[in-house]
Design an enzyme around this catalytic site. Structure first.
Site, PDB file in Angstrom:
ATOM      1  N   GLU A 127       2.800   3.097   6.220  1.00  0.00           N
ATOM      2  CA  GLU A 127       2.112   3.222   7.507  1.00  0.00           C
ATOM      3  C   GLU A 127       0.770   2.487   7.474  1.00  0.00           C
ATOM      4  O   GLU A 127      -0.258   3.061   7.163  1.00  0.00           O
ATOM      5  CB  GLU A 127       1.903   4.696   7.862  1.00  0.00           C
ATOM      6  CG  GLU A 127       1.381   4.888   9.269  1.00  0.00           C
ATOM      7  CD  GLU A 127       1.240   6.347   9.644  1.00  0.00           C
ATOM      8  OE1 GLU A 127       1.085   6.625  10.841  1.00  0.00           O
ATOM      9  OE2 GLU A 127       1.268   7.214   8.745  1.00  0.00           O
ATOM     10  N   HIS A 195       1.220   2.339  16.424  1.00  0.00           N
ATOM     11  CA  HIS A 195      -0.194   2.185  16.055  1.00  0.00           C
ATOM     12  C   HIS A 195      -0.793   0.837  16.456  1.00  0.00           C
ATOM     13  O   HIS A 195      -2.013   0.676  16.342  1.00  0.00           O
ATOM     14  CB  HIS A 195      -0.419   2.397  14.554  1.00  0.00           C
ATOM     15  CG  HIS A 195      -0.565   3.825  14.149  1.00  0.00           C
ATOM     16  ND1 HIS A 195      -1.684   4.572  14.426  1.00  0.00           N
ATOM     17  CD2 HIS A 195       0.277   4.650  13.491  1.00  0.00           C
ATOM     18  CE1 HIS A 195      -1.534   5.790  13.949  1.00  0.00           C
ATOM     19  NE2 HIS A 195      -0.347   5.869  13.383  1.00  0.00           N
ATOM     20  N   ASP A 298       6.646  12.821  13.634  1.00  0.00           N
ATOM     21  CA  ASP A 298       5.291  12.866  13.069  1.00  0.00           C
ATOM     22  C   ASP A 298       4.939  14.258  12.563  1.00  0.00           C
ATOM     23  O   ASP A 298       3.766  14.622  12.501  1.00  0.00           O
ATOM     24  CB  ASP A 298       4.232  12.376  14.061  1.00  0.00           C
ATOM     25  CG  ASP A 298       3.017  11.753  13.376  1.00  0.00           C
ATOM     26  OD1 ASP A 298       2.983  11.712  12.128  1.00  0.00           O
ATOM     27  OD2 ASP A 298       2.092  11.310  14.075  1.00  0.00           O
TER      28      ASP A 298
END
Length: 362
Positions: A127, A195, A298
């Site tokens: 990530e 993101h 998440d």
């Protein structure tokens, strides 16, 4: 669609889970364990105080999980690389410590092997491009260790890509960022556009030759949060073949909660019903198409989640909510895992192939 009876809804859920397992795009259990339990592998059976343990994974019918090998983007250079390797090591050791429950997975075929042996296929997702320390060599070695997707940024820009939650510097991707996307394509590592800024999303879609994913994002048209995906990007997923895996994070799916979260938080947070997540899934289906949706919870990445979605055991409850709205078993199966399996199959051959350097030697 007209709502259907509870009995028919539960039958549709069972048929869907026979067709395809739940494959969740993003879970931060490795990070949660690192922060709260010192990275121990003891007691993963549960019950544990967070969102995830083995008992609840089984109850939630999870057959595949992308474990986030996340580290904060506040360190410098090689520190990010070392910490990411520690997170990868945790997932490898977890699979070794619980061989009857987890299978370290690299491909769609591994999901089938895991299903046949009643195990949970465990994928790795890195990530944030900060984990590379701007080194394509590091990317190639992460791929060799089994990392199947790279989120191009986390909360801060990298030297080559703009984040959704930072001041834009690059107008999306720099030339080096475009080369990074091409290298990800060559390696068969999925380009994850959660993101990143909308400009980065479009820039990546302009040049990728492989399906992209959003591992944990929701829909900007319903909740105006910078982490969510605009409709003009969702429309492009159909042509790209990619998948948006809808996140359950309350500020991503509910405007009242988003306003509370962005405010002084003096009052109690508003209750967010599970139906809000279902609304985002339905919007993504209407905009991108049923072949381009998935689940990216998440879990263990936030402290709170919508009512009825308190942990990994709750996936069947969300599927039942959609079934009550008239979703067919085949559409539910596409959502739970069928679509992301298609994306994996489209890139598995490259992932198993050469990792010798091309245009990005360092």
């Amino acid at each position: 669609m007209a709502r259907i009876s509870e009995t028919r809804a539960l039958e549709a859920v069972e048929r869907a889970l026979e067709l395809a397992p739940v494959i969740d795009g993003h879970n931060d259990w490795p990070w949660e364990t690192r922060i709260t339990r010192g990275g121990t592998l003891e007691g993963l059976e549960g019950p544990l105080p967070g969102d995830t343990d083995l008992l609840r994974l089984r109850r939630g019918r999870v057959g595949g999980q992308f474990w986030s090998v996340f580290v904060e983007d506040e360190s410098k250079g090689a520190d990010h690389v070392a910490q990411t390797l520690e997170q990868i090591d945790w997932v490898h050791r977890m699979a070794e410590a619980y061989p009857e429950d987890f299978l370290l997975a690299r491909s769609a075929a591994d999901v089938e092997t895991a299903r046949a042996t009643d195990r949970i296929a465990s994928f790795l997702g890195a990530e944030g491009g900060h984990s590379l320390a701007d080194s394509p060599a590091v990317l190639r070695m992460l791929a060799a260790l089994g990392v199947r997707y790279l989120t191009l940024t986390h909360n801060r820009n990298t030297a080559w890509a703009d984040s959704a939650t930072d001041e834009p510097r690059h107008g999306g991707l720099t030339d080096r960022g475009r080369a990074m996307v091409r290298e990800l394509n060559r390696l068969g590592v999925l380009v994850d556009l959660s993101h990143v800024s909308p400009a980065t999303m479009h820039a990546a879609l302009d040049i990728t030759d492989s399906p992209v994913i959003f591992s944990h994002s929701s829909c900007r048209a319903l909740t105006d949060h910078p982490r969510n995906v605009p409709d003009d990007v969702l429309v492009r997923l159909a042509g790209n073949g990619g998948v948006i895996m809808i996140a359950f994070v309350p500020q991503f799916v509910d405007d009242d909660y988003r306003h509370w979260f962005d405010g002084d938080r003096l009052d109690a947070p508003p209750v967010v019903p599970m139906a809000r997540v279902a609304d985002h899934i339905e919007h993504a289906r209407e905009t991108a198409g049923v072949r381009h949706i998935g689940l990216g919870s998440d879990f263990d990445g936030y402290d709170e989640f919508p009512e009825g979605l308190s942990g990994v055991d709750c996936f069947p409850d969300l599927l039942a909510e959609l079934a009550r709205r008239g979703w067919s078993a085949s559409d539910l199966a596409a959502l739970t895992g069928g679509n992301v399996l298609r994306v994996l199959r489209a890139t598995d051959v490259r992932f198993a192939g050469t990792r010798s350097p091309t245009e990005l030697p360092r």
